[in-house]
Design a protein around this motif. Structure first.
Motif, PDB file in Angstrom:
ATOM      1  N   LEU A 148      -5.616   4.325  -0.262  1.00 15.92           N
ATOM      2  CA  LEU A 148      -6.473   5.386  -0.785  1.00 15.92           C
ATOM      3  C   LEU A 148      -7.920   5.224  -0.345  1.00 15.92           C
ATOM      4  O   LEU A 148      -8.658   6.193  -0.233  1.00 15.92           O
ATOM      5  N   ARG A 149      -8.313   3.958  -0.114  1.00 17.66           N
ATOM      6  CA  ARG A 149      -9.721   3.707   0.207  1.00 17.66           C
ATOM      7  C   ARG A 149      -9.825   2.428   1.001  1.00 17.66           C
ATOM      8  O   ARG A 149      -9.180   1.435   0.651  1.00 17.66           O
ATOM      9  N   GLY A 150     -10.634   2.429   2.037  1.00 16.04           N
ATOM     10  CA  GLY A 150     -10.820   1.216   2.820  1.00 16.04           C
ATOM     11  C   GLY A 150     -10.632   1.482   4.292  1.00 16.04           C
ATOM     12  O   GLY A 150     -10.362   2.615   4.694  1.00 16.04           O
ATOM     13  N   PRO A 151     -10.742   0.434   5.096  1.00 19.99           N
ATOM     14  CA  PRO A 151     -10.695   0.609   6.554  1.00 19.99           C
ATOM     15  C   PRO A 151      -9.354   1.131   7.069  1.00 19.99           C
ATOM     16  O   PRO A 151      -9.300   1.664   8.169  1.00 19.99           O
ATOM     17  N   CYS A 152      -8.300   0.977   6.282  1.00 21.70           N
ATOM     18  CA  CYS A 152      -6.991   1.507   6.718  1.00 21.70           C
ATOM     19  C   CYS A 152      -6.614   2.742   5.922  1.00 21.70           C
ATOM     20  O   CYS A 152      -5.428   3.059   5.776  1.00 21.70           O
ATOM     21  N   SER A 153      -7.616   3.438   5.398  1.00 22.12           N
ATOM     22  CA  SER A 153      -7.398   4.656   4.620  1.00 22.12           C
ATOM     23  C   SER A 153      -6.451   5.607   5.353  1.00 22.12           C
ATOM     24  O   SER A 153      -6.612   5.864   6.541  1.00 22.12           O
ATOM     25  N   GLY A 154      -5.434   6.089   4.627  1.00 25.92           N
ATOM     26  CA  GLY A 154      -4.477   7.014   5.230  1.00 25.92           C
ATOM     27  C   GLY A 154      -3.254   6.327   5.815  1.00 25.92           C
ATOM     28  O   GLY A 154      -2.260   6.972   6.102  1.00 25.92           O
ATOM     29  N   GLN A 155      -3.331   4.997   6.009  1.00 21.14           N
ATOM     30  CA  GLN A 155      -2.157   4.252   6.463  1.00 21.14           C
ATOM     31  C   GLN A 155      -1.441   3.682   5.228  1.00 21.14           C
ATOM     32  O   GLN A 155      -1.921   3.806   4.115  1.00 21.14           O
ATOM     33  N   SER A 156      -0.312   3.053   5.459  1.00 27.33           N
ATOM     34  CA  SER A 156       0.473   2.541   4.330  1.00 27.33           C
ATOM     35  C   SER A 156       0.976   1.134   4.604  1.00 27.33           C
ATOM     36  O   SER A 156       1.235   0.769   5.755  1.00 27.33           O
TER      37      SER A 156
END
Ligand code: FES
Length: 109
Positions: free
Chosen positions: A80-88
């Motif tokens: 939801l938040r952070g450098p990998c936002s949008g990844q899982s």
């Protein structure tokens, strides 16, 4: 199947890390459900935690990357938040049988 622990070994809204034959995983509990992921951040592939079994943010609602503060939804590992936002996070199949959490062979590959 690889035995991880009992459901009661993981406090509600908390998580535990495990070394398995298939790699390090994190198992988060929400009520009577558990959600398991590879313990590897999607953007640079390092473990989420610094300290053993410290995986949750202060609210107990999200998995946390201790390195960068990224927050992941427990139910699907979505960042939801952070450098990998949008990844899982990569999901790992686990099953609960009679209160014991098991990981089937090859679940973490
Ligand atoms: S290593 Fe990717 S958010 Fe921390």
């Amino acid at each position: 199947m690889h035995r991880l622990c009992t459901l009661g070994d993981i406090p509600d809204h908390d998580a535990r890390g495990f070394r398995t034959p298939e790699g390090d995983i994190v198992v988060a509990r929400q009520g009577m459900e558990v959600f398991a992921y590879r313990n590897r951040c999607p953007h640079i592939g390092i473990c989420l935690n610094f300290q053993p079994d410290v995986f949750m943010d202060l609210t107990g609602r999200h998995l946390l990357c201790s390195n960068h503060g990224a927050l992941f939804r427990v139910k699907d590992g979505y960042c939801l938040r952070g450098p990998c936002s949008g990844q899982s996070l990569r999901k790992v199949e686990v099953v609960i049988e009679n209160g014991v959490i098991w990981m089937p062979p090859s679940a973490a590959k």
